[in-house]
Design a protein around this motif. Structure first.
Motif, PDB file in Angstrom:
ATOM      1  N   VAL A 154      -6.551   5.929  -6.855  1.00 33.26           N
ATOM      2  CA  VAL A 154      -5.619   4.854  -6.502  1.00 33.26           C
ATOM      3  C   VAL A 154      -4.730   5.291  -5.345  1.00 33.26           C
ATOM      4  N   GLN A 155      -4.244   6.546  -5.408  1.00 31.49           N
ATOM      5  CA  GLN A 155      -3.396   7.047  -4.329  1.00 31.49           C
ATOM      6  C   GLN A 155      -4.175   7.246  -3.033  1.00 31.49           C
ATOM      7  N   ALA A 156      -5.408   7.748  -3.148  1.00 37.17           N
ATOM      8  CA  ALA A 156      -6.219   7.948  -1.947  1.00 37.17           C
ATOM      9  C   ALA A 156      -6.507   6.614  -1.262  1.00 37.17           C
ATOM     10  N   LEU A 157      -6.780   5.576  -2.055  1.00 41.50           N
ATOM     11  CA  LEU A 157      -6.967   4.244  -1.486  1.00 41.50           C
ATOM     12  C   LEU A 157      -5.678   3.768  -0.825  1.00 41.50           C
ATOM     13  N   ASN A 214       0.812  -1.215   0.000  1.00 40.34           N
ATOM     14  CA  ASN A 214       0.000   0.000   0.000  1.00 40.34           C
ATOM     15  C   ASN A 214       0.845   1.264   0.000  1.00 40.34           C
ATOM     16  N   LEU A 215       2.006   1.218   0.655  1.00 41.36           N
ATOM     17  CA  LEU A 215       2.918   2.362   0.589  1.00 41.36           C
ATOM     18  C   LEU A 215       3.420   2.539  -0.839  1.00 41.36           C
ATOM     19  N   TRP A 216       3.711   1.440  -1.498  1.00 43.80           N
ATOM     20  CA  TRP A 216       4.112   1.476  -2.906  1.00 43.80           C
ATOM     21  C   TRP A 216       3.010   2.125  -3.745  1.00 43.80           C
ATOM     22  N   GLN A 217       1.768   1.699  -3.514  1.00 44.43           N
ATOM     23  CA  GLN A 217       0.632   2.261  -4.242  1.00 44.43           C
ATOM     24  C   GLN A 217       0.471   3.752  -3.951  1.00 44.43           C
ATOM     25  N   LEU A 218       0.684   4.150  -2.705  1.00 47.83           N
ATOM     26  CA  LEU A 218       0.537   5.548  -2.308  1.00 47.83           C
ATOM     27  C   LEU A 218       1.570   6.439  -2.975  1.00 47.83           C
ATOM     28  N   LEU A 219       2.798   5.959  -3.078  1.00 47.03           N
ATOM     29  CA  LEU A 219       3.889   6.792  -3.573  1.00 47.03           C
ATOM     30  C   LEU A 219       4.023   6.771  -5.090  1.00 47.03           C
ATOM     31  N   THR A 220       3.202   5.965  -5.768  1.00 45.71           N
ATOM     32  CA  THR A 220       3.243   5.896  -7.230  1.00 45.71           C
ATOM     33  C   THR A 220       2.139   6.765  -7.807  1.00 45.71           C
ATOM     34  N   GLY A 221       2.526   7.876  -8.402  1.00 46.81           N
ATOM     35  CA  GLY A 221       1.524   8.761  -8.991  1.00 46.81           C
ATOM     36  C   GLY A 221       1.781  10.213  -8.662  1.00 46.81           C
ATOM     37  N   PRO A 222       0.736  11.057  -8.727  1.00 45.50           N
ATOM     38  CA  PRO A 222       0.886  12.486  -8.450  1.00 45.50           C
ATOM     39  C   PRO A 222       1.328  12.742  -7.013  1.00 45.50           C
ATOM     40  N   GLY A 223       1.461  14.018  -6.659  1.00 43.11           N
ATOM     41  CA  GLY A 223       1.922  14.378  -5.329  1.00 43.11           C
ATOM     42  C   GLY A 223       1.003  13.885  -4.231  1.00 43.11           C
ATOM     43  N   VAL A 224       1.590  13.458  -3.120  1.00 42.95           N
ATOM     44  CA  VAL A 224       0.844  12.911  -1.994  1.00 42.95           C
ATOM     45  C   VAL A 224       0.324  14.023  -1.090  1.00 42.95           C
ATOM     46  N   THR A 277      -2.740   2.388   3.888  1.00 44.58           N
ATOM     47  CA  THR A 277      -1.473   2.499   4.620  1.00 44.58           C
ATOM     48  C   THR A 277      -1.718   2.935   6.054  1.00 44.58           C
ATOM     49  N   VAL A 278      -2.545   3.963   6.228  1.00 48.58           N
ATOM     50  CA  VAL A 278      -2.878   4.433   7.577  1.00 48.58           C
ATOM     51  C   VAL A 278      -3.597   3.337   8.360  1.00 48.58           C
ATOM     52  N   SER A 279      -4.495   2.613   7.704  1.00 49.10           N
ATOM     53  CA  SER A 279      -5.218   1.530   8.372  1.00 49.10           C
ATOM     54  C   SER A 279      -4.262   0.438   8.856  1.00 49.10           C
ATOM     55  N   THR A 280      -3.256   0.129   8.025  1.00 46.26           N
ATOM     56  CA  THR A 280      -2.286  -0.895   8.415  1.00 46.26           C
ATOM     57  C   THR A 280      -1.487  -0.452   9.633  1.00 46.26           C
ATOM     58  N   ILE A 281      -1.001   0.804   9.606  1.00 45.50           N
ATOM     59  CA  ILE A 281      -0.243   1.331  10.744  1.00 45.50           C
ATOM     60  C   ILE A 281      -1.119   1.359  11.991  1.00 45.50           C
ATOM     61  N   ALA A 282      -2.374   1.805  11.817  1.00 46.28           N
ATOM     62  CA  ALA A 282      -3.293   1.876  12.956  1.00 46.28           C
ATOM     63  C   ALA A 282      -3.571   0.494  13.527  1.00 46.28           C
ATOM     64  N   LEU A 283      -3.700  -0.511  12.656  1.00 45.05           N
ATOM     65  CA  LEU A 283      -3.946  -1.875  13.132  1.00 45.05           C
ATOM     66  C   LEU A 283      -2.762  -2.390  13.936  1.00 45.05           C
ATOM     67  N   ALA A 284      -1.550  -2.099  13.457  1.00 43.99           N
ATOM     68  CA  ALA A 284      -0.353  -2.507  14.204  1.00 43.99           C
ATOM     69  C   ALA A 284      -0.321  -1.834  15.577  1.00 43.99           C
ATOM     70  N   ILE A 285      -0.673  -0.541  15.618  1.00 41.24           N
ATOM     71  CA  ILE A 285      -0.715   0.174  16.896  1.00 41.24           C
ATOM     72  C   ILE A 285      -1.784  -0.431  17.796  1.00 41.24           C
ATOM     73  N   GLY A 286      -2.956  -0.725  17.213  1.00 41.47           N
ATOM     74  CA  GLY A 286      -4.040  -1.290  18.007  1.00 41.47           C
ATOM     75  C   GLY A 286      -3.688  -2.640  18.601  1.00 41.47           C
ATOM     76  N   LEU A 287      -3.053  -3.507  17.808  1.00 40.98           N
ATOM     77  CA  LEU A 287      -2.653  -4.817  18.327  1.00 40.98           C
ATOM     78  C   LEU A 287      -1.634  -4.659  19.455  1.00 40.98           C
ATOM     79  N   GLY A 288      -0.666  -3.764  19.237  1.00 39.36           N
ATOM     80  CA  GLY A 288       0.329  -3.526  20.279  1.00 39.36           C
ATOM     81  C   GLY A 288      -0.274  -2.893  21.519  1.00 39.36           C
TER      82      GLY A 288
END
Length: 250
Positions: free
Chosen positions: A169-172, A58-68, A177-188
């Motif tokens: 595509v970038q917004a997704l 998802n980070l790859w998907q986020l960084l591929t394309g127009p400005g973030v 990406t944020v959901s993945t990071i948040a899930l890792a934080i939530g599990l921890g």
């Protein structure tokens, strides 16, 4: 056959297929991975394996394309709400009640697949975003924390905003990406850690990337619409089966 060897093969095949779906459709890796892995692992263990391959792809998907930066400025309230909702919702995923989490995961998969197959596209005016984005983010976070699936209702909402294809595509990618990071934080946060270890999750990146590459290579050779319909039908059957088995187990 050795049980561990079978499990390793099943996990690798799952992430390859999940990556294939993402390569063809631009999304679907966490949804497929959680759905299939949930058939033979606990949802908590499946979510742990999902973290690294989901973050990388998802980070790859986020960084591929127009400005973030413009997307971050536009959607930061939604992203903060996803973070808060996921950490809160992960109480269910880490509760140890595999029946409840399996049933919730099955219901979410079924609802998403059915909605995506039959619902007409909607359009949300931009003037409503200041209210809609945080609300959608909070609900998405609660669903993510409880099931490990990031798509409801974030994907339909982002699709309703009239974004250009690359922006969507970038917004997704940003949301996932944020959901993945948040899930890792939530599990921890709830003391669950990473079920199976970071190394096991990191190894799942390889089949996921191989599947993505294969999906991107065959995207122009098959009908994305046909593939999407097959993909959604598969998720619907998988979700109904998972929810039904969890119900009967109770």
């Amino acid at each position: 056959m050795d049980t561990n060897l079978f499990l390793m093969g099943a996990v690798g095949a799952t992430f390859f297929f999940a990556g294939l779906a993402k390569g063809v459709t631009g999304m679907g890796l966490p949804t497929v991975a959680m759905g299939v892995l949930g058939a033979f692992l606990s949802p908590l263990a499946a979510a742990g394996l999902l973290l690294v391959p989901s973050f990388v792809t998802n980070l790859w998907q986020l960084l591929t394309g127009p400005g973030v930066s413009p997307l971050i400025r536009r959607f930061w309230p939604m992203m903060l709400a996803i973070l808060a909702g996921t950490v809160t919702g992960s109480t269910l995923l880490t509760s140890g009640d595999t029946r409840a989490t399996s049933m919730a995961l099955g219901i979410v998969l079924s609802v998403y697949a059915a909605y995506a197959m039959i619902a007409r596209p909607i359009r949300v005016p931009r003037r409503l975003e200041p209210v809609a984005s945080p609300l959608v983010g909070l609900i998405t976070g609660l669903v993510t924390g409880g099931t490990g699936v990031f798509v409801i209702p974030a994907v339909p909402y982002l699709q309703s905003l009239g974004l250009e294809r690359d922006e969507l595509v970038q917004a997704l990618g940003l949301s996932f990406t944020v959901s993945t990071i948040a899930l890792a934080i939530g599990l921890g946060w709830h003391g669950a850690g990473l079920q199976g270890g970071w190394l096991a999750s990191a190894l799942c990146v390889l089949p996921a990337l191989a599947g993505m590459a294969a999906g991107q290579a065959i995207r122009s050779r098959i009908s994305p619409l046909l593939f999407r319909r097959i993909f959604l039908a598969f998720l619907l059957v998988l979700g109904v089966d998972m929810a039904t088995r969890a119900l009967w187990r109770g």
